[in-house]
Design an enzyme around this catalytic site. Structure first.
Site, PDB file in Angstrom:
ATOM      1  N   SER A 143       0.809  -1.223   0.000  1.00 44.36           N
ATOM      2  CA  SER A 143       0.000   0.000   0.000  1.00 44.36           C
ATOM      3  C   SER A 143       0.839   1.270   0.000  1.00 44.36           C
ATOM      4  O   SER A 143       0.333   2.330  -0.377  1.00 44.36           O
ATOM      5  CB  SER A 143      -0.931   0.012   1.207  1.00 44.36           C
ATOM      6  OG  SER A 143      -0.179  -0.124   2.395  1.00 44.36           O
ATOM      7  N   ASP A 198      -3.816   7.447   8.285  1.00 43.51           N
ATOM      8  CA  ASP A 198      -4.924   6.643   8.805  1.00 43.51           C
ATOM      9  C   ASP A 198      -4.468   5.626   9.859  1.00 43.51           C
ATOM     10  O   ASP A 198      -5.194   4.694  10.169  1.00 43.51           O
ATOM     11  CB  ASP A 198      -5.600   5.897   7.647  1.00 43.51           C
ATOM     12  CG  ASP A 198      -4.615   5.042   6.878  1.00 43.51           C
ATOM     13  OD1 ASP A 198      -3.426   4.997   7.262  1.00 43.51           O
ATOM     14  OD2 ASP A 198      -5.006   4.408   5.873  1.00 43.51           O
ATOM     15  N   HIS A 214      -0.776   4.397   7.064  1.00 40.94           N
ATOM     16  CA  HIS A 214      -0.152   5.066   5.915  1.00 40.94           C
ATOM     17  C   HIS A 214       0.162   6.526   6.216  1.00 40.94           C
ATOM     18  O   HIS A 214      -0.281   7.053   7.237  1.00 40.94           O
ATOM     19  CB  HIS A 214      -1.081   4.952   4.706  1.00 40.94           C
ATOM     20  CG  HIS A 214      -1.513   3.542   4.449  1.00 40.94           C
ATOM     21  ND1 HIS A 214      -2.751   3.071   4.803  1.00 40.94           N
ATOM     22  CD2 HIS A 214      -0.842   2.501   3.916  1.00 40.94           C
ATOM     23  CE1 HIS A 214      -2.835   1.780   4.486  1.00 40.94           C
ATOM     24  NE2 HIS A 214      -1.692   1.400   3.956  1.00 40.94           N
TER      25      HIS A 214
END
Ligand SMILES: *[C@@H]1O[C@H](CO)[C@@H](O)[C@H](O)[C@H]1NC(C)=O
Ligand SMILES: *[C@@H]1O[C@H](CO)[C@@H](O)[C@H](O)[C@H]1NC(C)=O
Ligand SMILES: *[C@@H]1O[C@H](CO)[C@@H](O)[C@H](O)[C@H]1NC(C)=O
Ligand SMILES: *[C@@H]1O[C@H](CO)[C@@H](O)[C@H](O)[C@H]1NC(C)=O
Length: 380
Positions: free
Chosen positions: A47, A345, A348
């Site tokens: 991610s 979040d 990240h």
């Protein structure tokens, strides 16, 4: 010869003169080393560099992801751009389309095989059980092989395909970027393995990483840009899931055992890069200390204009504004000013933090060898 063509006897050069010539040539060799003009970027990762892969396969990252730059969800786990976006942009290339994205993709200047939750090693859990993606690095490698082979066949059909798919030289002159490994470590810890047990799995993890780099090299890739793993012990989701004692915290509040694990992984990754340089003498491999860049930012947040370095911007309650049950999105909104926050979040980073990291890694100050991004095709 003179300009009129008459031969003049050559003076006997002095040692000083020869040294002077040698010195100027060395200087010229350094200065005139030209920019690589990478025509494409091919990225493998999780991610931290996913520009839409997981979203294409498992549903869009919800709002407020993407709000700062894209003004809506854009397949990224951040309020805006990721480091890979700044890399593409600074090379004069468009943002990378995700290989898995069937809609609106343009692969003329590269492709992104990264997906959120990806690990280097295939996992024995489902995404539902562990949050880890089935699109592990070996799968990304199969996808790359397919992409490499089939784009060239399809491109021959001409027309729109010629415009949307890379030229053959994009593969040989392109930059291959890697940002993966973090989930192999956190995934193991969240499955209740001890840091010792996770450490013991690192040779196997890196063996599989090496196989993929060599596969890309077999397919003609020569320029590699490899990010190491960031300070996982500073991430709210690690700190909330795996509580530690006060003694195990560093002065910033990050978990020492987890950061030590990341640094141990990184030292082994660095050794592997050294071995790969010997085994692949035609390749130029740049190793980037993302750990150091991110930790510098977290450690000196105030100096660089950031606040609350360990608190999530988009989150819900608790010491880190992060709740293991309720993630960013839906009722959980972002903070007032994401541009002064580092963590987005809980897992990240914000666009502002990604931009800071990019600005500091692009000139080579966190790289081995210390070449800038534009020069990463040159072997030191
Ligand atoms: C694909 O992207 C390239 C580079 O940005 C651009 O020149 C080209 O027009 C795009 N092709 C299509 C069909 O959108
Ligand atoms: C999954 O199971 C196989 C077979 O037992 C094992 O070899 C492999 O290491 C396991 N993978 C992980 C990530 O634990
Ligand atoms: C890990 O341990 C915790 C606490 O003992 C337990 O609640 C959790 O179910 C365990 N997780 C796994 C994947 O075994
Ligand atoms: C690299 O860029 C950063 C950010 O702009 C700057 O602080 C640093 O001094 C630069 N380092 C070198 C070696 O140019």
């Amino acid at each position: 010869m003179d300009h009129d063509g008459r031969k003049t006897p050559l003076p006997k050069p002095s040692v000083q003169f020869l040294l002077f010539i040698l010195a100027t040539q060395l200087v010229n060799a350094t200065i005139s080393t030209s920019s690589c003009d990478f025509p494409a970027v091919f990225n493998f990762g999780d991610s931290n560099s996913d520009t839409g892969g997981l979203s294409a396969a498992f549903g869009q990252a919800p709002p407020p992801n993407g709000e700062t730059f894209f003004h809506g969800p854009a397949g990224r786990y951040s309020d805006g751009r990721l480091v890979i976006d700044f890399i593409a942009q600074s090379l004069g290339l468009p943002y990378l389309s995700a290989y898995l994205d069937a809609l609106g993709s343009n692969f003329s200047h590269g492709a992104n095989f990264a997906t959120g939750g990806s690990t280097i090693r295939p996992q024995n859990t489902t995404r539902h059980q562990s949050g880890l993606s089935p699109i592990s690095l070996n799968v990304q490698s199969y996808q790359f092989n397919d992409f490499h082979l089939r784009t060239q066949t399809i491109r021959k059909a001409g027309g729109i395909f010629k415009e949307l798919l890379p030229k053959p030289e994009a593969f040989s002159r392109g930059l291959y970027t890697f940002d993966i490994g973090q989930n192999d470590l956190t995934g193991g810890l969240l499955l209740n393995l001890s840091t010792q047990q996770v450490k013991a799995s690192i040779p196997d993890i890196l063996g599989q990483f090496k196989t993929v780099v060599k596969n890309v090299h077999d397919k003609g890739g020569r320029y590699f840009w490899i990010h190491n793993v960031g300070p996982i012990g500073c991430l709210p989701y690690v700190l909330e899931h795996l509580p530690i004692t006060a003694q195990e915290m560093d002065k910033v509040g990050c978990g020492n055992p987890f950061n030590e694990l990341a640094q141990f992984f990184n030292s082994k990754l660095k050794d592997l890069v050294d071995r790969l340089r010997e085994e692949l003498p035609e390749a130029a491999i740049t190793y980037i200390d993302i750990y150091k860049a991110r930790y510098t930012l977290i450690n000196q947040a105030t100096k660089y204009g950031f606040e609350h370095p360990l608190r999530a911007c988009c989150g819900h309650g608790g010491k880190y504004n992060y709740n293991t049950q309720v993630g960013c999105g839906g009722k959980v909104k972002s903070c007032k000013d994401p541009s002064v926050m580092i963590i987005w979040d809980g897992i990240h980073y914000t666009e502002a933090a990604n931009r800071w990291v990019f600005d500091h890694i692009a000139n080579g100050s966190f790289s081995d060898p210390s070449l800038s991004l534009q020069m990463a095709c040159h072997r030191n």
